[in-house]
Scaffold this motif. Sequence first.
Motif, PDB file in Angstrom:
ATOM      1  N   LEU A  88       0.822  -1.139  -0.061  1.00 29.79           N
ATOM      2  CA  LEU A  88      -0.544  -0.341   0.131  1.00 29.79           C
ATOM      3  C   LEU A  88       0.670   1.472  -0.304  1.00 29.79           C
ATOM      4  O   LEU A  88       2.159   1.449   1.243  1.00 29.79           O
ATOM      5  CB  LEU A  88      -1.065   0.018   1.118  1.00 29.79           C
ATOM      6  CG  LEU A  88      -1.885  -0.987   0.802  1.00 29.79           C
ATOM      7  CD1 LEU A  88      -2.911  -0.744   2.696  1.00 29.79           C
ATOM      8  CD2 LEU A  88      -3.359   0.506  -0.182  1.00 29.79           C
ATOM      9  N   ASP A  89       0.143   2.404  -0.832  1.00 25.04           N
ATOM     10  CA  ASP A  89       0.941   3.557  -0.487  1.00 25.04           C
ATOM     11  C   ASP A  89       0.439   4.460   0.328  1.00 25.04           C
ATOM     12  O   ASP A  89      -0.760   4.836   0.256  1.00 25.04           O
ATOM     13  CB  ASP A  89       0.677   4.220  -2.010  1.00 25.04           C
ATOM     14  CG  ASP A  89       2.003   5.646  -2.104  1.00 25.04           C
ATOM     15  OD1 ASP A  89       2.387   6.171  -1.207  1.00 25.04           O
ATOM     16  OD2 ASP A  89       1.181   6.432  -3.235  1.00 25.04           O
ATOM     17  N   VAL A  90       0.858   4.490   1.808  1.00 23.92           N
ATOM     18  CA  VAL A  90       0.138   4.851   2.801  1.00 23.92           C
ATOM     19  C   VAL A  90       1.378   6.634   3.324  1.00 23.92           C
ATOM     20  O   VAL A  90       1.104   7.598   4.743  1.00 23.92           O
ATOM     21  CB  VAL A  90       0.524   3.924   4.635  1.00 23.92           C
ATOM     22  CG1 VAL A  90      -0.459   3.614   3.766  1.00 23.92           C
ATOM     23  CG2 VAL A  90       1.927   4.028   4.710  1.00 23.92           C
ATOM     24  N   SER A  91       1.888   6.911   1.961  1.00 20.88           N
ATOM     25  CA  SER A  91       2.532   8.333   1.704  1.00 20.88           C
ATOM     26  C   SER A  91       1.597   9.065   1.620  1.00 20.88           C
ATOM     27  O   SER A  91       0.827   9.415   1.842  1.00 20.88           O
ATOM     28  CB  SER A  91       3.773   8.623   1.143  1.00 20.88           C
ATOM     29  OG  SER A  91       3.235   8.472  -0.805  1.00 20.88           O
ATOM     30  N   VAL A  92       2.481  10.866   2.893  1.00 20.55           N
ATOM     31  CA  VAL A  92       1.296  11.565   3.221  1.00 20.55           C
ATOM     32  C   VAL A  92       2.272  12.455   2.924  1.00 20.55           C
ATOM     33  O   VAL A  92       3.014  13.015   2.681  1.00 20.55           O
ATOM     34  CB  VAL A  92       0.716  11.929   3.977  1.00 20.55           C
ATOM     35  CG1 VAL A  92      -0.038  12.959   5.050  1.00 20.55           C
ATOM     36  CG2 VAL A  92      -0.260  10.608   5.015  1.00 20.55           C
ATOM     37  N   ASP A  93       1.113  13.492   1.928  1.00 17.55           N
ATOM     38  CA  ASP A  93       2.200  15.051   1.012  1.00 17.55           C
ATOM     39  C   ASP A  93       1.295  15.948   2.288  1.00 17.55           C
ATOM     40  O   ASP A  93      -0.121  16.337   2.030  1.00 17.55           O
ATOM     41  CB  ASP A  93       1.082  15.001  -0.193  1.00 17.55           C
ATOM     42  CG  ASP A  93       1.743  16.468  -0.901  1.00 17.55           C
ATOM     43  OD1 ASP A  93       2.274  17.051  -0.054  1.00 17.55           O
ATOM     44  OD2 ASP A  93       1.274  16.810  -1.974  1.00 17.55           O
ATOM     45  N   PRO A  94       2.093  16.189   2.855  1.00 15.47           N
ATOM     46  CA  PRO A  94       1.278  18.191   3.922  1.00 15.47           C
ATOM     47  C   PRO A  94       1.020  18.683   2.615  1.00 15.47           C
ATOM     48  O   PRO A  94      -0.186  19.253   4.111  1.00 15.47           O
ATOM     49  CB  PRO A  94       2.864  17.881   4.986  1.00 15.47           C
ATOM     50  CG  PRO A  94       3.763  17.644   3.278  1.00 15.47           C
ATOM     51  CD  PRO A  94       3.405  15.966   2.705  1.00 15.47           C
ATOM     52  N   ASP A  95       1.010  19.059   1.999  1.00 15.55           N
ATOM     53  CA  ASP A  95      -0.227  20.324   0.985  1.00 15.55           C
ATOM     54  C   ASP A  95      -1.274  19.717   0.001  1.00 15.55           C
ATOM     55  O   ASP A  95      -1.524  20.505   0.497  1.00 15.55           O
ATOM     56  CB  ASP A  95       1.300  20.606   0.408  1.00 15.55           C
ATOM     57  CG  ASP A  95       2.003  21.024   0.863  1.00 15.55           C
ATOM     58  OD1 ASP A  95       2.403  21.852   1.697  1.00 15.55           O
ATOM     59  OD2 ASP A  95       3.201  21.181   0.595  1.00 15.55           O
ATOM     60  N   ALA A  96      -1.009  18.642   0.563  1.00 14.12           N
ATOM     61  CA  ALA A  96      -2.744  17.636  -0.201  1.00 14.12           C
ATOM     62  C   ALA A  96      -3.504  17.977   0.863  1.00 14.12           C
ATOM     63  O   ALA A  96      -3.486  17.682   2.025  1.00 14.12           O
ATOM     64  CB  ALA A  96      -2.360  16.702  -0.836  1.00 14.12           C
ATOM     65  N   GLU A  97      -4.526  17.664   0.219  1.00 13.73           N
ATOM     66  CA  GLU A  97      -6.069  18.137   0.447  1.00 13.73           C
ATOM     67  C   GLU A  97      -6.638  16.751   1.433  1.00 13.73           C
ATOM     68  O   GLU A  97      -6.421  15.547   0.848  1.00 13.73           O
ATOM     69  CB  GLU A  97      -6.730  18.341  -0.151  1.00 13.73           C
ATOM     70  CG  GLU A  97      -8.374  18.761   0.381  1.00 13.73           C
ATOM     71  CD  GLU A  97      -9.283  17.281   0.850  1.00 13.73           C
ATOM     72  OE1 GLU A  97     -10.665  17.379   1.277  1.00 13.73           O
ATOM     73  OE2 GLU A  97      -9.568  16.271  -0.483  1.00 13.73           O
ATOM     74  N   TRP A  98      -6.729  16.686   2.642  1.00 12.29           N
ATOM     75  CA  TRP A  98      -7.139  15.068   3.517  1.00 12.29           C
ATOM     76  C   TRP A  98      -7.579  14.383   2.745  1.00 12.29           C
ATOM     77  O   TRP A  98      -6.951  12.930   2.845  1.00 12.29           O
ATOM     78  CB  TRP A  98      -7.357  15.353   4.717  1.00 12.29           C
ATOM     79  CG  TRP A  98      -8.593  15.998   4.955  1.00 12.29           C
ATOM     80  CD1 TRP A  98      -9.141  16.877   4.780  1.00 12.29           C
ATOM     81  CD2 TRP A  98     -10.213  15.072   5.212  1.00 12.29           C
ATOM     82  NE1 TRP A  98     -10.602  16.920   5.297  1.00 12.29           N
ATOM     83  CE2 TRP A  98     -10.754  15.808   5.919  1.00 12.29           C
ATOM     84  CE3 TRP A  98     -10.044  13.832   5.485  1.00 12.29           C
ATOM     85  CZ2 TRP A  98     -12.399  14.767   5.667  1.00 12.29           C
ATOM     86  CZ3 TRP A  98     -10.953  13.543   5.435  1.00 12.29           C
ATOM     87  CH2 TRP A  98     -12.501  14.061   5.921  1.00 12.29           C
ATOM     88  N   GLY A  99      -9.281  14.474   2.416  1.00 17.40           N
ATOM     89  CA  GLY A  99      -9.581  13.533   1.725  1.00 17.40           C
ATOM     90  C   GLY A  99      -9.283  12.828   0.500  1.00 17.40           C
ATOM     91  O   GLY A  99      -9.316  11.759   0.082  1.00 17.40           O
ATOM     92  N   SER A 100      -8.481  13.935  -0.221  1.00 21.16           N
ATOM     93  CA  SER A 100      -8.000  12.842  -1.604  1.00 21.16           C
ATOM     94  C   SER A 100      -7.265  12.089  -1.725  1.00 21.16           C
ATOM     95  O   SER A 100      -6.851  11.586  -2.371  1.00 21.16           O
ATOM     96  CB  SER A 100      -7.827  13.910  -2.925  1.00 21.16           C
ATOM     97  OG  SER A 100      -6.344  14.669  -1.769  1.00 21.16           O
ATOM     98  N   GLN A 101      -5.936  12.490  -0.177  1.00 17.15           N
ATOM     99  CA  GLN A 101      -5.227  11.304   0.082  1.00 17.15           C
ATOM    100  C   GLN A 101      -5.673   9.744   0.910  1.00 17.15           C
ATOM    101  O   GLN A 101      -5.427   9.232   0.068  1.00 17.15           O
ATOM    102  CB  GLN A 101      -4.303  12.104   0.787  1.00 17.15           C
ATOM    103  CG  GLN A 101      -3.980  12.956   0.477  1.00 17.15           C
ATOM    104  CD  GLN A 101      -2.465  13.564   0.960  1.00 17.15           C
ATOM    105  OE1 GLN A 101      -1.586  12.691   1.525  1.00 17.15           O
ATOM    106  NE2 GLN A 101      -2.549  14.887   2.452  1.00 17.15           N
ATOM    107  N   ALA A 102      -6.892  10.232   1.429  1.00 18.46           N
ATOM    108  CA  ALA A 102      -7.504   9.308   2.251  1.00 18.46           C
ATOM    109  C   ALA A 102      -8.941   8.331   1.244  1.00 18.46           C
ATOM    110  O   ALA A 102      -8.466   7.189   0.783  1.00 18.46           O
ATOM    111  CB  ALA A 102      -8.398   9.835   2.894  1.00 18.46           C
ATOM    112  N   GLU A 103      -8.992   9.432  -0.420  1.00 20.05           N
ATOM    113  CA  GLU A 103      -9.387   8.531  -1.826  1.00 20.05           C
ATOM    114  C   GLU A 103      -8.071   7.362  -2.628  1.00 20.05           C
ATOM    115  O   GLU A 103      -8.109   6.258  -2.619  1.00 20.05           O
ATOM    116  CB  GLU A 103      -9.766   9.269  -2.042  1.00 20.05           C
ATOM    117  CG  GLU A 103     -10.608   8.257  -3.868  1.00 20.05           C
ATOM    118  CD  GLU A 103     -11.751  10.004  -3.901  1.00 20.05           C
ATOM    119  OE1 GLU A 103     -11.781   9.706  -5.943  1.00 20.05           O
ATOM    120  OE2 GLU A 103     -11.688  10.888  -4.343  1.00 20.05           O
ATOM    121  N   HIS A 104      -6.870   8.255  -1.924  1.00 21.25           N
ATOM    122  CA  HIS A 104      -5.470   7.160  -3.158  1.00 21.25           C
ATOM    123  C   HIS A 104      -6.123   6.097  -2.247  1.00 21.25           C
ATOM    124  O   HIS A 104      -5.544   4.383  -3.090  1.00 21.25           O
ATOM    125  CB  HIS A 104      -4.823   8.130  -3.112  1.00 21.25           C
ATOM    126  CG  HIS A 104      -3.808   8.165  -3.231  1.00 21.25           C
ATOM    127  ND1 HIS A 104      -3.293   7.056  -5.189  1.00 21.25           N
ATOM    128  CD2 HIS A 104      -2.692   7.205  -2.980  1.00 21.25           C
ATOM    129  CE1 HIS A 104      -2.038   6.525  -4.741  1.00 21.25           C
ATOM    130  NE2 HIS A 104      -1.604   6.628  -3.126  1.00 21.25           N
TER     131      HIS A 104
END
Length: 243
Positions: A88-104
């Motif tokens: 799984l890709d669980v890397s987090v972009d601190p500048d990205a919107e949280w919902g779009s990252q959860a969706e990814h």
Amino acid sequence: MAQSKGTPRLDSIWLSGVAPQPPSAQSPLSRHQVVATAIRLLDQEGLGALSMRRLAADVGVAAMSLYWHVPTKDALLEFVMDETLGDLDVSVDPDAEWGSQAEHIAQDLRRIIREHPWMSQLAQSYAMVGPNALAMFETLITLAEKGGFRPPAAYRAVGTLVNFVLGFAADEVKWIIKMRESGLKPDDVKAMWLPPMLDALGNNYPRMRVNLEAGEAREWDDHFAFGLSCMIDGMRVRADGNG
């Protein structure tokens, strides 16, 4: 030895303590090699083909030697499930919107289950509490809290999201397995399934019939994307109300 028949289990090798590895002089194998071989076997032949005897033959050791590395077949299945979640890709972009990252992450979890259909069965039978599973949950909860959820609402929101992915994937992989076993392609299944389904609906279920005739409701990618967007949009609204 514990039996593995798909019955949900409350205990876990991860919660009871992982068996120590044998000294290298006692065994040329590692747990990683055993688990990797089991994953290859599962991918090629499915869950029903996996036995400790078959696995031992594939790695070239006596069956009893495996128990240095995996104390039970249940433990083995927990190990392979968590090892697969390590992709799984669980890397987090601190500048990205949280919902779009959860969706990814949700999309990536579905990808893994599609690539390893046996994962769906294991997720229904074993707790997802290995280190890779916990890393996924930790990242998703962190994102939910970033969006405005407070404990324990963040945990509940993430659990609901993951359960949606697991439930959808469980339905999807049934058809993936059927297609592999029959040699059919998705368009073949659609052509075989839809006409008799419409005939069965007749005039007794008019709204379902109209929706099916308006567009194939079971195009998996579109269906998943629609459901996932509903989930994430709902989480955003709920998070705005502080969970």
